[in-house]
Design a protein around this motif. Sequence first.
Motif: not given
Length: 349
Positions: A173-182
């Motif tokens: 659970a959390g930020a799922l964007s490539y920029k934040k969590n590749a």
Amino acid sequence: MKKYYLSKNYVNLSNAGNKAKTDIEFILLNRGFTNIGLRQTCIKNELSGFILTLMGVLKACISISEGSWLVLQYPLKKYFLFICKFARLRGGKVITIIHDLGSFRKGRLTVSQEIKRLNNANCLIVHNKKMESWLKEHGSTSTISCLEIFDYLSEKSPKKIIDADPSFNIIYAGALSYKKNAFLYKLEEYVRNFKFTLYGSGFDKELLRGNINYNYKGFVPSDELIATADGHFGLVWDGDSISCCSGIFGEYLKYNNPHKTSLYIRCHLPIIIWSEAALADFVKDNNIGICIDSLEQINDILSGLSKEEYDAMRSNVVEISRKLSQGYYVSKALGEVFCKVGEGELIKV
């Protein structure tokens, strides 16, 4: 002896940081502390929120008296130094509960500037022993107590685990964007003998090659997640690499307590966490999960995990969850810091 805390306006109560702060306000209220500011509000208009918070700060400065204790939650933007100095002028003392260190993530303060700012508080409640050591190494002079883990209040109860499916389900659970969590996208080739369920915003399914073990649920409010999460583990990981937690967020994991860890525990999910994360010690000491060096290890580790080992972790998680739901860790940290300054009678766990 008077014990106070300062409430404020929170623009977004679904934000994890604000959830932690409002939970602590509720715990303090139930431990005999009085709100010295204005009542807690949730107004999204920035100007109105600024005015309300400023009025609360001014009220607190006028109301604090000699010998009283005031709990502040940090960061408090431009008001922190003002309140600390005013409390000192009026003979009061300040306990600061740290949520975030700006010199780590945002770089708006240098380390020396932040330490100098925090030294205006008489006492600090920090996330864990590693954060305590870091602060002392960089010049902290305040009396320090460790939280261990953030409490997490909710009236919802988790689902009972269903063992019909032989494969494990790991939740993130959390930020799922490539920029934040590749790492979420690089992990795809290793998600083989387990399922991977994602909760949050910003996920780009187009960047995957169609691994059927991925399951994207979208954003779900925390209370709903606690009531509906159907999984076996919660994953604590950040950054762009699967071999370690890299970059600014990975480095920060070595010192901070991610709030999502407490959310997972309230869902009765054992934890899978990077072995170098500060909370890895808490997970290991309480046998509530698995510490790993790399996400590449997950398949082999889960394959070798017995039902008895998992059930023991799950049972321990349920007990920790009970403590989180009652404000145990904040209360304990406050009790410890009051004992260190010779006023242990001010709060009981």
